[in-house]
Design a protein around this motif. Sequence first.
Motif, mmCIF file in Angstrom:
data_model
loop_
_atom_site.group_PDB
_atom_site.id
_atom_site.type_symbol
_atom_site.label_atom_id
_atom_site.label_comp_id
_atom_site.label_asym_id
_atom_site.label_seq_id
_atom_site.Cartn_x
_atom_site.Cartn_y
_atom_site.Cartn_z
ATOM 1 N N UNK A 273 23.829 45.985 108.278
ATOM 2 C CA UNK A 273 25.074 45.346 108.702
ATOM 3 C C UNK A 273 24.764 44.322 109.795
ATOM 4 N N UNK A 274 25.680 43.390 109.994
ATOM 5 C CA UNK A 274 25.441 42.317 110.948
ATOM 6 C C UNK A 274 24.597 41.227 110.318
ATOM 7 N N UNK A 275 24.315 40.212 111.089
ATOM 8 C CA UNK A 275 23.530 39.072 110.606
ATOM 9 C C UNK A 275 22.080 39.229 111.016
ATOM 10 N N UNK A 276 21.177 39.423 110.048
ATOM 11 C CA UNK A 276 19.752 39.551 110.404
ATOM 12 C C UNK A 276 19.265 38.305 111.141
ATOM 13 N N UNK A 309 19.401 55.273 105.587
ATOM 14 C CA UNK A 309 18.881 54.427 106.667
ATOM 15 C C UNK A 309 19.882 53.306 106.898
ATOM 16 N N UNK A 310 20.292 53.147 108.152
ATOM 17 C CA UNK A 310 21.227 52.080 108.483
ATOM 18 C C UNK A 310 20.656 51.230 109.602
ATOM 19 N N UNK A 311 20.666 49.930 109.389
ATOM 20 C CA UNK A 311 20.215 48.962 110.388
ATOM 21 C C UNK A 311 21.375 48.044 110.720
ATOM 22 N N UNK A 312 21.757 48.021 112.005
ATOM 23 C CA UNK A 312 22.893 47.204 112.430
ATOM 24 C C UNK A 312 22.430 46.195 113.476
ATOM 25 N N UNK A 313 22.674 44.909 113.194
ATOM 26 C CA UNK A 313 22.364 43.849 114.154
ATOM 27 C C UNK A 313 23.595 43.619 115.017
ATOM 28 N N UNK A 319 20.784 48.592 116.234
ATOM 29 C CA UNK A 319 20.931 50.033 116.104
ATOM 30 C C UNK A 319 20.312 50.458 114.779
ATOM 31 N N UNK A 320 19.502 51.485 114.841
ATOM 32 C CA UNK A 320 18.849 52.007 113.645
ATOM 33 C C UNK A 320 19.129 53.500 113.582
ATOM 34 N N UNK A 321 19.522 53.988 112.417
ATOM 35 C CA UNK A 321 19.748 55.432 112.260
ATOM 36 C C UNK A 321 19.176 55.891 110.930
ATOM 37 N N UNK A 322 18.628 57.105 110.970
ATOM 38 C CA UNK A 322 18.124 57.749 109.757
ATOM 39 C C UNK A 322 18.733 59.145 109.728
ATOM 40 N N UNK A 382 21.863 46.525 130.049
ATOM 41 C CA UNK A 382 22.406 47.489 129.074
ATOM 42 C C UNK A 382 23.474 46.889 128.192
ATOM 43 N N UNK A 383 23.274 45.650 127.769
ATOM 44 C CA UNK A 383 24.263 44.954 126.961
ATOM 45 C C UNK A 383 24.527 45.692 125.665
ATOM 46 N N UNK A 384 25.764 46.044 125.413
ATOM 47 C CA UNK A 384 26.115 46.703 124.166
ATOM 48 C C UNK A 384 27.221 45.959 123.424
ATOM 49 N N UNK A 385 27.279 44.657 123.653
ATOM 50 C CA UNK A 385 28.303 43.861 122.966
ATOM 51 C C UNK A 385 28.032 43.851 121.489
ATOM 52 N N UNK A 386 29.067 43.809 120.698
ATOM 53 C CA UNK A 386 28.929 43.756 119.245
ATOM 54 C C UNK A 386 29.392 42.423 118.746
ATOM 55 N N UNK A 387 28.892 42.131 117.531
ATOM 56 C CA UNK A 387 29.315 40.861 116.949
ATOM 57 C C UNK A 387 30.721 40.940 116.431
#
Length: 387
Positions: A273-276, A309-313, A319-322, A382-387
């Motif tokens: 998800x997000x823009x690579x 497996x989820x990869x979020x830009x 964020x990566x989760x397995x 600790x920037x956690x802004x999302x697109x």
Amino acid sequence: MRIRPLIVDVLIAVALTTVAVLLGEESAAQGWPELDSLGYGLVALVNVPVVARSKAPLTVLIVVHLAWIAYVTAGYWPVVCTFGPMLILYTVASLRPLRVSLACAGLMAAVWIYAGAISAHAVMASVVGQAVGFSLVILRFGYVARRSAELARQLKREQDERARREVAEERGRIARELHDVVAHHMSVISVQAGLATFVFGSDPATARTALGTIAGTSGEALEELRRMLRVLRAEDGGHDGEEPAAPMPGLARLDEMVERVRAGGVPVELRVTGTPRPLAPGVELCAYRVVQEALTNVLKHAHGAAAEVELAYRGGHIEVSVTDDGKGVIPARVRTGSGHGLLGMRERAKLYGGTISIGPLSEGGFAVRLTLPTSARAAARGDDATE
């Protein structure tokens, strides 16, 4: 060529004795009795013991000063035998604590003043000034030499300790890389080899597919090992003409990894998800290795489980989760995050300023979730802004 300390001390003793003898020949011209056999013997007894000054400085100092007192008491010119006591005082000050050195300096000053006191022509103010002044100056030089030696030893210890830490860190880094490369690929090879053996006679097509997967996986493992060795050689100086190291695996190769795990018998779904966007090589390698280790654990310990497996830009981080659905049984050390591979995950996340959570899910299954900042500014605040 380095000269042995004993040879140096022998040469110094010979030089001091020679200078004292030559100076003693001027005694008559200075109004003092000429040196006789007793005088020469006392001169030797004052100067020759400095040969042992490095091994037993305090003993040598006492012997030298007793001989000097005897020499002065016999009525000879005191100046002739001043060099040996000054040298041994410097030696004591450079090797022993300050309180010991102060006592020894006081002894030399006392003998010096005693020599002036029994001399008919001495000016006591000058004698006392010389006794105190020379003693303090020599004491100061010896103290500075001792402190310099202590600082040099401390610096050497710190350098050795830093070198040991760097070696340990490098070994840890190499161990993590080897674990990540070997464990994952060998797990796939082990599963496929078991499958090929099981169906070799009954299902040749499946056996051939498994053997093909083994060939591809082993080739990829060898390539990664060669890449790592090239990197290590380059860090050690390398050799001219060597081919450049292959690029480190990154997030663009997650598809290949997922396909390889699927071939090992684990249903895996990859979602991005997000823009690579391009990321720092270290950040990509960290995320890649965490996913690799998590899927390896599913492959080895959670037989029959399906994984996702989820990869979020995000704006300032990824964020990566397995996760798996918990149909398999995972050993306690993996469930609690205490395995060597999972410890390696934590170290990698910490190295790049990220956070990682590893543990079982309340509804069943197991999850590894990694958050990595993608910029120095994001890591700092600790920037956690999302697109």
